[in-house]
Each structure stands twice: as structure tokens, then as C-alpha cells.
Design an enzyme around this catalytic site. Structure first.
Site, short mmCIF file in Angstrom:
data_model
loop_
_atom_site.label_atom_id
_atom_site.label_comp_id
_atom_site.label_asym_id
_atom_site.label_seq_id
_atom_site.Cartn_x
_atom_site.Cartn_y
_atom_site.Cartn_z
N GLY A 12 1.03 -1.34 0.00
CA GLY A 12 -0.04 0.08 0.05
C GLY A 12 0.65 1.19 0.06
N ALA A 14 1.78 3.33 -2.38
CA ALA A 14 1.59 4.39 -3.41
C ALA A 14 1.10 5.63 -2.67
CB ALA A 14 0.68 3.91 -4.52
N GLY A 16 -1.59 7.50 1.01
CA GLY A 16 -1.81 7.45 2.25
C GLY A 16 -0.85 6.97 3.23
N ILE A 17 -1.28 6.02 4.27
CA ILE A 17 -0.20 5.79 5.42
C ILE A 17 0.60 4.98 4.77
CG2 ILE A 17 -0.10 4.18 7.53
CD1 ILE A 17 -3.42 4.74 7.80
N ASP A 36 2.37 -2.19 -4.53
CA ASP A 36 1.04 -1.46 -4.75
C ASP A 36 0.48 -1.83 -5.99
OD1 ASP A 36 -1.44 0.07 -4.33
OD2 ASP A 36 -0.31 1.57 -2.95
N LEU A 46 -3.07 -7.71 -4.44
CA LEU A 46 -3.18 -8.65 -3.33
C LEU A 46 -4.70 -9.11 -3.21
CD1 LEU A 46 -0.90 -6.89 -0.69
CD2 LEU A 46 -0.33 -8.69 -2.46
N GLY A 75 -4.69 -1.88 1.82
CA GLY A 75 -6.38 -1.96 2.14
C GLY A 75 -7.20 -0.94 1.46
N TYR A 152 -16.33 -3.92 5.74
CA TYR A 152 -15.14 -3.39 6.21
C TYR A 152 -14.59 -3.87 7.45
CZ TYR A 152 -11.60 0.21 7.17
OH TYR A 152 -10.46 0.97 7.61
N LYS A 156 -11.56 -5.95 9.24
CA LYS A 156 -10.68 -5.55 10.19
C LYS A 156 -10.67 -6.47 11.51
CE LYS A 156 -8.66 -2.32 7.51
NZ LYS A 156 -7.11 -2.59 7.04
#
Length: 260
Positions: A12, A14, A16-17, A36, A46, A75, A152, A156
Site C-alpha cells: 500500500g 503508493a 496514504g499511510i 502497490d 493482493l 487495504g 469493512y 478488520k
């Protein structure tokens, strides 16, 4: 390499976090292999078995089979069943697939990202199917009528429970690999921008995730916790889901940390 340089894999990466974490690690002098769907050292989907297997093969090629830290951060936030494939099965496949490479490090560390949403209502059929490693059943449960609102949070919750179950096992703690999760509150990322940009949805979000300490988080604030958990400084924290949520967990659960 100098003594402080380590090799990390960040999924992930690319935006955000993930992007903030990768940048922080690079700024600290470490090597980062970003993963990513685009704009990454390794592109892999993924949501698919092929993408998960490709990730492992390409990380082996890029690192020689030795990795010091893994941040499984890829995610999405959606009611679509594919959310379960990415958020749960993609994260677990990343961590399990790269665990042998972590085993080649003298100070291996791993972390994934859950969410304060894991405290919300979930669908037990989705969660149970995830924890049985039955992706087909999990997707079928997620696709059932009126289940989209739970997808969602369920993905999680399942991931958080997997971390708790897995961290103390011989394959992880027994091998000297701390495994943890970070549960952010609302973070200002491209994923949350559509919600926060709409006044009605913003009010709903604020009601569901109250954040008395400083309001919404920036990706860089979550990255700081992720980088510490995957650093050599973390020698005893494992199996934890650490809420980085501006106090939302304490508002929602008060002093009872044993209930959801």
C-alpha cells in the site's frame, strides 16, 4: 550497509499511510521495497492468489530473501466483497509469505493495519470464514444481501483477531518476530477524502469515530507508530492492536478494554 540500515517491505506504498511510512523509513536511511497496484517498486494485486504469490517471488528477487521489517498496509474501505480479499486475505498472505524472509534477519519485525472500525458491528459469518482461511465462504458471506455495511469492519476485526492468535505462536514469537497491528481512527487520506468532503457523511463519521485528541490524524502520525513497531527498539511488544485514534477507543469503550 551501515549498522542502522534495514530492508523493509511496505504494501500500500503508493498513497496514504503506506506512502507516509515508506517515506519516513527512507528518510531514516533504510531501504524500502514498496508494493502497490501502481507507482511502486513491485506491482501486485493482493486481492488475487496470483498477486500474492507474485509479491513473494518478487520480494525474494529484490532482497535476496532477507527482510528486516514488513508493514502490511494495503487495504481499501468499501462494502464490496473484494474488501475482504485485500484487507484480510491479502494482509495475511503478505505476512505469512514473507515470514521466511524475516527469519533471515537478526532483528525481524512485522505489523499490519486494522482500524477503529473493528469495534463497530460486524458480520460473524464473514469473520469466522476469514479465520478458517476460507476465502470463498468469506466472499459469499460478504456478498449476501444487506451485508455490505459490515464488510469493512468485519475484515478488520478478523485481521485483528488473526494477529492476536498468531503473534504468540512458535512461528512468530518463537522465532523472535514481534507481530502487531495498528488501528487508526479517521485519517486524512485519498481513501477517506470522499467521506470527509461531504458534510452529511462527515457528521456520520464524527459520530461513529469521536477523536477528542486533535481531530483527524495525518498519515505521518500513523507512520510514526508503524516505524517504531518495526524497529529494533521494539523488543517485547507483540500481539497488540494499538489504537492510534485520538482517543476514539476510550470514548467508545470507556474503561472496559475487554469488550467490543
Amino acid at each position: 550497509m551501515t549498522e542502522r540500515e534495514r530492508t523493509y517491505v511496505v504494501t500500500g506504498s503508493a498513497s496514504g499511510i503506506g506512502a507516509a511510512t515508506a517515506q519516513r523509513l527512507r528518510d531514516d536511511g533504510h531501504r524500502v521495497v514498496g508494493v502497490d497496484l501502481h507507482d511502486a517498486d513491485i506491482t501486485a494485486d493482493l486481492a488475487t492468489n496470483e498477486g500474492r504469490l507474485s509479491l513473494v517471488d518478487r520480494v525474494r528477487d529484490a532482497t535476496g530473501g532477507q527482510v528486516d521489517g514488513v508493514v502490511a498496509g494495503a487495504g481499501i474501505s468499501s462494502g464490496d466483497p473484494v474488501t475482504v480479499s485485500i484487507n484480510y486475505f491479502g494482509a495475511v498472505a503478505t505476512l505469512e509469505g514473507l515470514r521466511p524472509f524475516l527469519g533471515q534477519s537478526t532483528q525481524p519485525r512485522a505489523v499490519t493495519i486494522t482500524s477503529v472500525a473493528q469495534l463497530q458491528s460486524v458480520d460473524d459469518d464473514i469473520v469466522d470464514a476469514c479465520l478458517r482461511n476460507d476465502e470463498a465462504a468469506a466472499l459469499a458471506a460478504a456478498a449476501a444481501e444487506n451485508k455490505g455495511v459490515f464488510v469493512y469492519a468485519s475484515s478488520k476485526r478478523a485481521l485483528a483477531r488473526w494477529v492476536r492468535r498468531t503473534a504468540p505462536t512458535e512461528a512468530w514469537a518463537g522465532a523472535g518476530i514481534p507481530l502487531n497491528a495498528v488501528a487508526p481512527g479517521v485519517v486524512t487520506t485519498p481513501m477517506t477524502a470522499p467521506l470527509l468532503g461531504d458534510a452529511t457523511w462527515r457528521e456520520i463519521v464524527d459520530d461513529a469515530v469521536p477523536m477528542p485528541l486533535g481531530g483527524y490524524a495525518r498519515p505521518e502520525e500513523i507512520a510514526g507508530v508503524l516505524t517504531w513497531l518495526t524497529s529494533p527498539d521494539n523488543t517485547k511488544v507483540t500481539g497488540q492492536v494499538i489504537f492510534v485514534d485520538g482517543g476514539a477507543d476510550t470514548v467508545l469503550r470507556s474503561d472496559d478494554i475487554w469488550t467490543t
